[in-house]
Design a protein around this motif. Structure first.
Motif, PDB file in Angstrom:
ATOM      1  N   LEU A  51       0.832  -1.202   0.000  1.00 46.23           N
ATOM      2  CA  LEU A  51       0.000   0.000   0.000  1.00 46.23           C
ATOM      3  C   LEU A  51       0.865   1.250   0.000  1.00 46.23           C
ATOM      4  O   LEU A  51       0.578   2.223  -0.714  1.00 46.23           O
ATOM      5  CB  LEU A  51      -0.939  -0.002   1.217  1.00 46.23           C
ATOM      6  CG  LEU A  51      -2.082  -1.006   1.179  1.00 46.23           C
ATOM      7  CD1 LEU A  51      -2.777  -1.072   2.535  1.00 46.23           C
ATOM      8  CD2 LEU A  51      -3.076  -0.658   0.075  1.00 46.23           C
ATOM      9  N   ASP A  52       1.952   1.236   0.778  1.00 50.83           N
ATOM     10  CA  ASP A  52       2.866   2.367   0.807  1.00 50.83           C
ATOM     11  C   ASP A  52       3.521   2.586  -0.555  1.00 50.83           C
ATOM     12  O   ASP A  52       3.594   3.712  -1.039  1.00 50.83           O
ATOM     13  CB  ASP A  52       3.929   2.170   1.889  1.00 50.83           C
ATOM     14  CG  ASP A  52       4.850   3.371   2.001  1.00 50.83           C
ATOM     15  OD1 ASP A  52       4.419   4.381   2.592  1.00 50.83           O
ATOM     16  OD2 ASP A  52       5.981   3.298   1.484  1.00 50.83           O
ATOM     17  N   LYS A  53       3.976   1.511  -1.191  1.00 51.30           N
ATOM     18  CA  LYS A  53       4.600   1.624  -2.521  1.00 51.30           C
ATOM     19  C   LYS A  53       3.614   2.155  -3.550  1.00 51.30           C
ATOM     20  O   LYS A  53       3.960   3.012  -4.366  1.00 51.30           O
ATOM     21  CB  LYS A  53       5.123   0.264  -2.995  1.00 51.30           C
ATOM     22  CG  LYS A  53       6.376  -0.194  -2.311  1.00 51.30           C
ATOM     23  CD  LYS A  53       6.789  -1.567  -2.835  1.00 51.30           C
ATOM     24  CE  LYS A  53       7.904  -2.162  -2.035  1.00 51.30           C
ATOM     25  NZ  LYS A  53       8.245  -3.527  -2.477  1.00 51.30           N
ATOM     26  N   MET A  54       2.385   1.647  -3.520  1.00 49.05           N
ATOM     27  CA  MET A  54       1.359   2.124  -4.450  1.00 49.05           C
ATOM     28  C   MET A  54       1.093   3.612  -4.216  1.00 49.05           C
ATOM     29  O   MET A  54       1.008   4.400  -5.164  1.00 49.05           O
ATOM     30  CB  MET A  54       0.062   1.322  -4.275  1.00 49.05           C
ATOM     31  CG  MET A  54       0.186  -0.122  -4.713  1.00 49.05           C
ATOM     32  SD  MET A  54      -1.203  -1.147  -4.179  1.00 49.05           S
ATOM     33  CE  MET A  54      -2.503  -0.506  -5.200  1.00 49.05           C
ATOM     34  N   GLY A  55       0.976   3.999  -2.958  1.00 50.28           N
ATOM     35  CA  GLY A  55       0.752   5.396  -2.629  1.00 50.28           C
ATOM     36  C   GLY A  55       1.903   6.285  -3.058  1.00 50.28           C
ATOM     37  O   GLY A  55       1.694   7.384  -3.574  1.00 50.28           O
ATOM     38  N   TYR A  56       3.127   5.805  -2.854  1.00 55.28           N
ATOM     39  CA  TYR A  56       4.314   6.569  -3.268  1.00 55.28           C
ATOM     40  C   TYR A  56       4.255   6.854  -4.770  1.00 55.28           C
ATOM     41  O   TYR A  56       4.481   7.989  -5.207  1.00 55.28           O
ATOM     42  CB  TYR A  56       5.574   5.785  -2.914  1.00 55.28           C
ATOM     43  CG  TYR A  56       6.849   6.459  -3.360  1.00 55.28           C
ATOM     44  CD1 TYR A  56       7.424   7.456  -2.582  1.00 55.28           C
ATOM     45  CD2 TYR A  56       7.460   6.099  -4.552  1.00 55.28           C
ATOM     46  CE1 TYR A  56       8.601   8.085  -2.996  1.00 55.28           C
ATOM     47  CE2 TYR A  56       8.627   6.719  -4.967  1.00 55.28           C
ATOM     48  CZ  TYR A  56       9.200   7.708  -4.193  1.00 55.28           C
ATOM     49  OH  TYR A  56      10.338   8.335  -4.608  1.00 55.28           O
ATOM     50  N   PRO A 118     -12.432   8.947   4.745  1.00 54.41           N
ATOM     51  CA  PRO A 118     -13.336   8.355   3.756  1.00 54.41           C
ATOM     52  C   PRO A 118     -12.858   7.015   3.210  1.00 54.41           C
ATOM     53  O   PRO A 118     -13.680   6.214   2.761  1.00 54.41           O
ATOM     54  CB  PRO A 118     -13.419   9.408   2.653  1.00 54.41           C
ATOM     55  CG  PRO A 118     -12.355  10.393   2.927  1.00 54.41           C
ATOM     56  CD  PRO A 118     -11.931  10.248   4.339  1.00 54.41           C
ATOM     57  N   LEU A 119     -11.569   6.732   3.279  1.00 51.47           N
ATOM     58  CA  LEU A 119     -11.088   5.429   2.809  1.00 51.47           C
ATOM     59  C   LEU A 119     -11.540   4.304   3.726  1.00 51.47           C
ATOM     60  O   LEU A 119     -11.594   3.151   3.321  1.00 51.47           O
ATOM     61  CB  LEU A 119      -9.554   5.416   2.699  1.00 51.47           C
ATOM     62  CG  LEU A 119      -8.929   6.325   1.663  1.00 51.47           C
ATOM     63  CD1 LEU A 119      -7.409   6.155   1.670  1.00 51.47           C
ATOM     64  CD2 LEU A 119      -9.488   6.084   0.281  1.00 51.47           C
ATOM     65  N   ALA A 120     -11.860   4.640   4.974  1.00 54.56           N
ATOM     66  CA  ALA A 120     -12.209   3.614   5.946  1.00 54.56           C
ATOM     67  C   ALA A 120     -13.715   3.499   6.206  1.00 54.56           C
ATOM     68  O   ALA A 120     -14.132   2.750   7.076  1.00 54.56           O
ATOM     69  CB  ALA A 120     -11.480   3.893   7.257  1.00 54.56           C
ATOM     70  N   MET A 140      -1.876   3.577   2.229  1.00 52.74           N
ATOM     71  CA  MET A 140      -1.577   4.191   0.940  1.00 52.74           C
ATOM     72  C   MET A 140      -1.385   5.703   1.093  1.00 52.74           C
ATOM     73  O   MET A 140      -0.562   6.310   0.405  1.00 52.74           O
ATOM     74  CB  MET A 140      -2.681   3.907  -0.076  1.00 52.74           C
ATOM     75  CG  MET A 140      -2.327   4.377  -1.484  1.00 52.74           C
ATOM     76  SD  MET A 140      -3.624   4.061  -2.687  1.00 52.74           S
ATOM     77  CE  MET A 140      -3.441   2.303  -2.924  1.00 52.74           C
ATOM     78  N   LEU A 141      -2.107   6.313   2.032  1.00 50.80           N
ATOM     79  CA  LEU A 141      -1.970   7.758   2.252  1.00 50.80           C
ATOM     80  C   LEU A 141      -0.558   8.124   2.691  1.00 50.80           C
ATOM     81  O   LEU A 141      -0.044   9.176   2.321  1.00 50.80           O
ATOM     82  CB  LEU A 141      -2.986   8.240   3.295  1.00 50.80           C
ATOM     83  CG  LEU A 141      -4.457   8.139   2.906  1.00 50.80           C
ATOM     84  CD1 LEU A 141      -5.338   8.557   4.077  1.00 50.80           C
ATOM     85  CD2 LEU A 141      -4.754   8.957   1.669  1.00 50.80           C
ATOM     86  N   CYS A 142       0.078   7.262   3.466  1.00 53.43           N
ATOM     87  CA  CYS A 142       1.466   7.513   3.875  1.00 53.43           C
ATOM     88  C   CYS A 142       2.375   7.581   2.654  1.00 53.43           C
ATOM     89  O   CYS A 142       3.204   8.475   2.532  1.00 53.43           O
ATOM     90  CB  CYS A 142       1.947   6.421   4.827  1.00 53.43           C
ATOM     91  SG  CYS A 142       1.103   6.385   6.408  1.00 53.43           S
ATOM     92  N   GLY A 143       2.205   6.625   1.760  1.00 54.30           N
ATOM     93  CA  GLY A 143       3.010   6.617   0.546  1.00 54.30           C
ATOM     94  C   GLY A 143       2.742   7.821  -0.336  1.00 54.30           C
ATOM     95  O   GLY A 143       3.666   8.394  -0.923  1.00 54.30           O
ATOM     96  N   VAL A 144       1.473   8.231  -0.455  1.00 55.69           N
ATOM     97  CA  VAL A 144       1.130   9.400  -1.268  1.00 55.69           C
ATOM     98  C   VAL A 144       1.867  10.625  -0.745  1.00 55.69           C
ATOM     99  O   VAL A 144       2.498  11.364  -1.520  1.00 55.69           O
ATOM    100  CB  VAL A 144      -0.401   9.647  -1.294  1.00 55.69           C
ATOM    101  CG1 VAL A 144      -0.720  11.006  -1.905  1.00 55.69           C
ATOM    102  CG2 VAL A 144      -1.119   8.540  -2.059  1.00 55.69           C
ATOM    103  N   LEU A 145       1.809  10.843   0.556  1.00 55.60           N
ATOM    104  CA  LEU A 145       2.491  12.018   1.127  1.00 55.60           C
ATOM    105  C   LEU A 145       4.003  11.916   0.965  1.00 55.60           C
ATOM    106  O   LEU A 145       4.659  12.904   0.612  1.00 55.60           O
ATOM    107  CB  LEU A 145       2.124  12.185   2.597  1.00 55.60           C
ATOM    108  CG  LEU A 145       0.689  12.629   2.861  1.00 55.60           C
ATOM    109  CD1 LEU A 145       0.418  12.690   4.350  1.00 55.60           C
ATOM    110  CD2 LEU A 145       0.402  13.963   2.208  1.00 55.60           C
TER     111      LEU A 145
END
Length: 190
Positions: A51-56, A118-120, A140-145
């Motif tokens: 999820l982190d990689k996808m978000g990144y 909203p994701l949850a 995923m939000l962690c990766g996005v940021l």
């Protein structure tokens, strides 16, 4: 007269965004997490990493859209960055405004406290004895940021420290500034 980050976020949300049905996003994201849990045989540490990689990967592309929509100037401090993330970034893309809190004494670490996520929505973690302790559903939000901030020369560590899905009182994400990256010219460009 300069607009506040909150005004910028509200203006962009109201006027310059093609809206997507929130329930569709929630259900689609939930399906992605469920598929990752299946693919990795409920190894939630690996699910969190994916999820982190996808978000990144999303974040390194999303920053261009963000900058184009907001015409934002470079932030002068990590505190400015925190305000823009909370009041503009989250407002534009998720229509929420997490609270910026828990600043460290050196101003290199803060938390985002989510009243809503909203994701949850519509989510219950699996009752397998591991998910409540290991899965960060919105990782995923962690990766996005992390990805978006890296593209504007800020290397950060981003992690969830609590989540209401795990039975905790709040959903809290911690951001820590590791270092400001130097602008580097490609070899041969001067």
């Amino acid at each position: 007269m300069s607009r506040t980050p909150r005004q910028v976020g509200e203006d962009v949300w109201k006027t310059r965004i093609e809206k997507v049905n929130a329930e569709l996003v929630t259900l689609t994201y939930g399906s992605v997490v469920a598929q990752l849990c299946k693919d990795f045989s409920n190894d939630y540490v690996q699910v969190n990493e994916q999820l982190d990689k996808m978000g990144y990967n999303i974040g390194i592309r999303l920053i261009e859209d963000f900058l184009a929509r907001t015409s934002s100037d470079r932030c002068r401090s990590f505190k400015d960055t925190a305000e823009i993330i909370s009041k503009v970034g989250f407002k534009i893309y998720l229509n929420i405004t997490p609270v910026v809190a828990n600043w460290s004494s050196d101003n290199k670490q803060f938390s985002l406290i989510f009243d809503e996520n909203p994701l949850a929505d519509f989510v219950e973690l699996p009752d397998d004895g591991k998910a409540m302790n290991e899965l960060w559903f919105s990782n995923m939000l962690c990766g996005v940021l992390r990805g978006a901030l890296e593209m504007v020369q800020l290397q950060v560590e981003v992690e969830f420290v609590s989540d209401v899905l795990r039975g905790q009182d709040t959903t809290e994400m911690k951001l820590t500034l590791i270092r400001v990256l130097e602008d580097e010219m490609p070899v041969g460009d001067e």
